[in-house]
Motif scaffolding. Structure first.
Motif, PDB file in Angstrom:
ATOM      1  N   THR A 107      40.760  36.035  47.911  1.00 17.74           N
ATOM      2  CA  THR A 107      41.033  37.289  47.225  1.00 17.74           C
ATOM      3  C   THR A 107      42.181  37.117  46.251  1.00 17.74           C
ATOM      4  O   THR A 107      43.214  36.531  46.594  1.00 17.74           O
ATOM      5  CB  THR A 107      41.388  38.399  48.231  1.00 17.74           C
ATOM      6  OG1 THR A 107      40.282  38.585  49.122  1.00 17.74           O
ATOM      7  CG2 THR A 107      41.692  39.709  47.535  1.00 17.74           C
ATOM      8  N   VAL A 108      41.998  37.570  45.035  1.00 18.76           N
ATOM      9  CA  VAL A 108      43.086  37.581  44.052  1.00 18.76           C
ATOM     10  C   VAL A 108      43.367  39.033  43.693  1.00 18.76           C
ATOM     11  O   VAL A 108      42.464  39.870  43.661  1.00 18.76           O
ATOM     12  CB  VAL A 108      42.724  36.774  42.795  1.00 18.76           C
ATOM     13  CG1 VAL A 108      42.603  35.301  43.128  1.00 18.76           C
ATOM     14  CG2 VAL A 108      41.441  37.271  42.144  1.00 18.76           C
ATOM     15  N   ASP A 109      44.618  39.329  43.425  1.00 15.72           N
ATOM     16  CA  ASP A 109      45.024  40.707  43.142  1.00 15.72           C
ATOM     17  C   ASP A 109      45.678  40.740  41.772  1.00 15.72           C
ATOM     18  O   ASP A 109      46.855  40.417  41.621  1.00 15.72           O
ATOM     19  CB  ASP A 109      45.999  41.192  44.223  1.00 15.72           C
ATOM     20  CG  ASP A 109      46.360  42.671  44.039  1.00 15.72           C
ATOM     21  OD1 ASP A 109      45.656  43.349  43.268  1.00 15.72           O
ATOM     22  OD2 ASP A 109      47.339  43.129  44.654  1.00 15.72           O
ATOM     23  N   LEU A 110      44.899  41.112  40.790  1.00 11.28           N
ATOM     24  CA  LEU A 110      45.390  41.164  39.417  1.00 11.28           C
ATOM     25  C   LEU A 110      44.911  42.446  38.753  1.00 11.28           C
ATOM     26  O   LEU A 110      43.791  42.904  39.016  1.00 11.28           O
ATOM     27  CB  LEU A 110      44.893  39.966  38.619  1.00 11.28           C
ATOM     28  CG  LEU A 110      45.502  38.598  38.962  1.00 11.28           C
ATOM     29  CD1 LEU A 110      44.717  37.505  38.273  1.00 11.28           C
ATOM     30  CD2 LEU A 110      46.960  38.546  38.551  1.00 11.28           C
ATOM     31  N   PRO A 111      45.731  43.030  37.901  1.00  9.66           N
ATOM     32  CA  PRO A 111      45.298  44.271  37.225  1.00  9.66           C
ATOM     33  C   PRO A 111      44.292  44.001  36.130  1.00  9.66           C
ATOM     34  O   PRO A 111      44.195  42.878  35.604  1.00  9.66           O
ATOM     35  CB  PRO A 111      46.614  44.808  36.642  1.00  9.66           C
ATOM     36  CG  PRO A 111      47.454  43.587  36.430  1.00  9.66           C
ATOM     37  CD  PRO A 111      47.117  42.661  37.553  1.00  9.66           C
ATOM     38  N   ALA A 112      43.530  45.027  35.792  1.00  6.63           N
ATOM     39  CA  ALA A 112      42.601  44.922  34.668  1.00  6.63           C
ATOM     40  C   ALA A 112      43.378  44.566  33.407  1.00  6.63           C
ATOM     41  O   ALA A 112      44.497  45.036  33.189  1.00  6.63           O
ATOM     42  CB  ALA A 112      41.859  46.241  34.487  1.00  6.63           C
ATOM     43  N   GLY A 113      42.786  43.704  32.599  1.00  8.76           N
ATOM     44  CA  GLY A 113      43.434  43.252  31.382  1.00  8.76           C
ATOM     45  C   GLY A 113      44.131  41.918  31.524  1.00  8.76           C
ATOM     46  O   GLY A 113      44.512  41.309  30.517  1.00  8.76           O
ATOM     47  N   SER A 114      44.289  41.433  32.758  1.00  9.82           N
ATOM     48  CA  SER A 114      44.913  40.129  32.964  1.00  9.82           C
ATOM     49  C   SER A 114      44.045  39.036  32.340  1.00  9.82           C
ATOM     50  O   SER A 114      42.823  39.073  32.441  1.00  9.82           O
ATOM     51  CB  SER A 114      45.086  39.845  34.454  1.00  9.82           C
ATOM     52  OG  SER A 114      45.949  40.803  35.048  1.00  9.82           O
ATOM     53  N   LYS A 115      44.694  38.059  31.718  1.00  5.19           N
ATOM     54  CA  LYS A 115      43.963  36.985  31.060  1.00  5.19           C
ATOM     55  C   LYS A 115      43.760  35.812  32.018  1.00  5.19           C
ATOM     56  O   LYS A 115      44.677  35.415  32.734  1.00  5.19           O
ATOM     57  CB  LYS A 115      44.703  36.513  29.812  1.00  5.19           C
ATOM     58  CG  LYS A 115      44.668  37.529  28.670  1.00  5.19           C
ATOM     59  CD  LYS A 115      45.177  36.918  27.378  1.00  5.19           C
ATOM     60  CE  LYS A 115      45.120  37.926  26.243  1.00  5.19           C
ATOM     61  NZ  LYS A 115      43.743  38.356  25.941  1.00  5.19           N
ATOM     62  N   ILE A 116      42.558  35.267  32.010  1.00  7.89           N
ATOM     63  CA  ILE A 116      42.226  34.082  32.790  1.00  7.89           C
ATOM     64  C   ILE A 116      41.479  33.108  31.897  1.00  7.89           C
ATOM     65  O   ILE A 116      41.088  33.453  30.771  1.00  7.89           O
ATOM     66  CB  ILE A 116      41.361  34.428  34.021  1.00  7.89           C
ATOM     67  CG1 ILE A 116      40.032  35.059  33.572  1.00  7.89           C
ATOM     68  CG2 ILE A 116      42.106  35.329  34.992  1.00  7.89           C
ATOM     69  CD1 ILE A 116      39.034  35.218  34.677  1.00  7.89           C
ATOM     70  N   VAL A 117      41.259  31.896  32.396  1.00  6.75           N
ATOM     71  CA  VAL A 117      40.456  30.914  31.683  1.00  6.75           C
ATOM     72  C   VAL A 117      39.285  30.528  32.576  1.00  6.75           C
ATOM     73  O   VAL A 117      39.466  30.180  33.745  1.00  6.75           O
ATOM     74  CB  VAL A 117      41.277  29.659  31.315  1.00  6.75           C
ATOM     75  CG1 VAL A 117      40.373  28.614  30.658  1.00  6.75           C
ATOM     76  CG2 VAL A 117      42.411  30.024  30.368  1.00  6.75           C
ATOM     77  N   LEU A 118      38.080  30.604  32.030  1.00  3.38           N
ATOM     78  CA  LEU A 118      36.864  30.250  32.751  1.00  3.38           C
ATOM     79  C   LEU A 118      36.339  28.912  32.239  1.00  3.38           C
ATOM     80  O   LEU A 118      36.224  28.712  31.030  1.00  3.38           O
ATOM     81  CB  LEU A 118      35.796  31.331  32.555  1.00  3.38           C
ATOM     82  CG  LEU A 118      36.130  32.708  33.141  1.00  3.38           C
ATOM     83  CD1 LEU A 118      35.184  33.760  32.600  1.00  3.38           C
ATOM     84  CD2 LEU A 118      36.078  32.674  34.660  1.00  3.38           C
ATOM     85  N   ASN A 119      36.051  28.000  33.169  1.00  2.00           N
ATOM     86  CA  ASN A 119      35.544  26.674  32.829  1.00  2.00           C
ATOM     87  C   ASN A 119      34.230  26.419  33.555  1.00  2.00           C
ATOM     88  O   ASN A 119      34.177  26.500  34.786  1.00  2.00           O
ATOM     89  CB  ASN A 119      36.539  25.595  33.244  1.00  2.00           C
ATOM     90  CG  ASN A 119      37.752  25.532  32.339  1.00  2.00           C
ATOM     91  OD1 ASN A 119      37.697  24.964  31.264  1.00  2.00           O
ATOM     92  ND2 ASN A 119      38.857  26.140  32.788  1.00  2.00           N
ATOM     93  N   VAL A 120      33.190  26.083  32.809  1.00  2.64           N
ATOM     94  CA  VAL A 120      31.888  25.759  33.389  1.00  2.64           C
ATOM     95  C   VAL A 120      31.754  24.247  33.537  1.00  2.64           C
ATOM     96  O   VAL A 120      32.227  23.481  32.682  1.00  2.64           O
ATOM     97  CB  VAL A 120      30.759  26.313  32.486  1.00  2.64           C
ATOM     98  CG1 VAL A 120      29.414  25.707  32.842  1.00  2.64           C
ATOM     99  CG2 VAL A 120      30.693  27.825  32.597  1.00  2.64           C
ATOM    100  N   ASP A 121      31.119  23.824  34.619  1.00  6.05           N
ATOM    101  CA  ASP A 121      30.784  22.417  34.808  1.00  6.05           C
ATOM    102  C   ASP A 121      29.704  22.055  33.784  1.00  6.05           C
ATOM    103  O   ASP A 121      28.526  22.362  33.966  1.00  6.05           O
ATOM    104  CB  ASP A 121      30.284  22.199  36.240  1.00  6.05           C
ATOM    105  CG  ASP A 121      29.963  20.753  36.562  1.00  6.05           C
ATOM    106  OD1 ASP A 121      29.590  20.000  35.646  1.00  6.05           O
ATOM    107  OD2 ASP A 121      30.047  20.380  37.742  1.00  6.05           O
ATOM    108  N   GLU A 122      30.127  21.400  32.713  1.00  6.65           N
ATOM    109  CA  GLU A 122      29.231  21.142  31.580  1.00  6.65           C
ATOM    110  C   GLU A 122      28.050  20.276  31.967  1.00  6.65           C
ATOM    111  O   GLU A 122      26.906  20.562  31.596  1.00  6.65           O
ATOM    112  CB  GLU A 122      30.011  20.475  30.445  1.00  6.65           C
ATOM    113  CG  GLU A 122      29.173  20.134  29.231  1.00  6.65           C
ATOM    114  CD  GLU A 122      29.980  19.494  28.118  1.00  6.65           C
ATOM    115  OE1 GLU A 122      29.354  18.964  27.173  1.00  6.65           O
ATOM    116  OE2 GLU A 122      31.222  19.521  28.186  1.00  6.65           O
ATOM    117  N   GLN A 123      28.288  19.197  32.701  1.00  2.32           N
ATOM    118  CA  GLN A 123      27.208  18.275  33.025  1.00  2.32           C
ATOM    119  C   GLN A 123      26.162  18.914  33.935  1.00  2.32           C
ATOM    120  O   GLN A 123      24.959  18.655  33.792  1.00  2.32           O
ATOM    121  CB  GLN A 123      27.780  17.005  33.662  1.00  2.32           C
ATOM    122  CG  GLN A 123      28.639  16.187  32.708  1.00  2.32           C
ATOM    123  CD  GLN A 123      27.924  15.876  31.389  1.00  2.32           C
ATOM    124  OE1 GLN A 123      26.779  15.415  31.390  1.00  2.32           O
ATOM    125  NE2 GLN A 123      28.589  16.133  30.279  1.00  2.32           N
TER     126      GLN A 123
END
Length: 290
Positions: A107-123
């Motif tokens: 569980t993560v507790d962050l407010p709306a609008g918080s910035k994150i980085v999403l990384n997909v497994d390319e291969q």
């Protein structure tokens, strides 16, 4: 108010910065994270043939594995999130936003609008893309091979290349895995009534597989480009797999999966058949990356 997720996977984008729209508790463990945009492809709750992407979600120095990626729908008035099979409405229902749901094991507790980085497994995504596009190509080749010799009367439904659409008539299940696509067909009374010479087809399966493989080899050698035409950037906007195989009309197949950008990405494509009780035919398409 939660907006529909902008999806980036049709553009082969594997990483992006995104804003959190909402976080909801998972019924058992962890949480669901919904962002305004994502490079992740979710598994469909309606036709789950294409698996969810793998990857990570990073908040500052903390990196969390995305253990699943699902389709969700948010009721705008209440802000309630429904996930997967629990979604009670069809897409584009007024007052609802369809979203990509990233499932975390914690569980993560962050407010709306918080910035994150999403990384997909390319291969991993590329291997699924090769598998999925390979399935489209083998189904077209199957229709083409069956068209001339295994129908005793005109079938009313034809595919984009003008061949009797055995694939569409008979398919009961499809499944995409890494560099592989598995299509299951029902060869029942209905198909026979439509004009398929099923007994002749079953007897000729080895020859049919050889002809399909020859056709696939020719298409791969030609290296035709593939594009994903889409009618918008939202998750539920229609998307189409599009390829000009130089055989008349440009093939355009409705499809929400991820795909190759060129048939030159294949070193080879081959099919094999499995027949079950004379009633069920399984076509397995194997792809070999270039």
């Amino acid at each position: 108010m939660t907006s529909a997720t902008q999806v980036l996977f049709p553009e082969r984008i594997y990483q992006c910065e995104a804003n959190i729209q909402l976080i909801a508790a998972h019924p058992e463990q962890g949480c669901y994270v919904v962002t305004d945009r994502t490079p992740f492809h979710p598994v469909s709750h309606i036709w789950p043939d294409h698996p969810a992407d793998r990857g990570t979600l990073a908040l500052e120095s903390q990196v969390h594995e995305v253990v699943d990626c699902l389709v969700g729908a948010v009721e705008q008035e209440s802000g309630q999130l429904y996930v997967g099979a629990d979604i009670p409405v069809k897409r584009d229902e007024p007052g609802w936003a369809f979203v990509v749901v990233h499932q975390l094991a914690i569980t993560v507790d962050l407010p709306a609008g918080s910035k994150i980085v999403l990384n997909v497994d390319e291969q991993y995504q590329l291997a699924l893309s090769r598998g999925h596009s390979g399935g489209h190509l083998s189904s077209l080749a199957l229709n083409k091979v069956l068209h001339h010799d295994f129908w005793r009367k005109d079938a009313s439904r034809k595919d984009e290349l003008g061949h009797y659409d055995f694939h569409s008539y008979a398919q009961t299940e499809s499944r995409v895995t890494e560099d592989c696509s598995t299509d299951t067909y029902r060869i029942g009374k209905t198909l026979r009534k439509r004009g398929l010479n099923a007994a002749d087809m079953i007897a000729a399966l080895p020859a049919i597989a050889d002809q399909i493989n020859q056709q696939l080899a020719a298409w791969c050698e030609a290296g035709f480009p593939v594009e994903m035409r889409r009618e918008g950037e939202a998750l539920t906007d229609s998307r189409y797999w599009r390829c000009d195989l130089q055989e008349g009309e440009v093939v355009e197949i409705p499809c929400g999966g991820t795909h190759v950008t060129s048939l030159a990405e294949y070193a080879a494509l081959r099919v094999e058949f499995q027949l079950i009780n004379e009633q069920e035919l399984v076509m397995v398409t194997h792809s070999q990356p270039a």
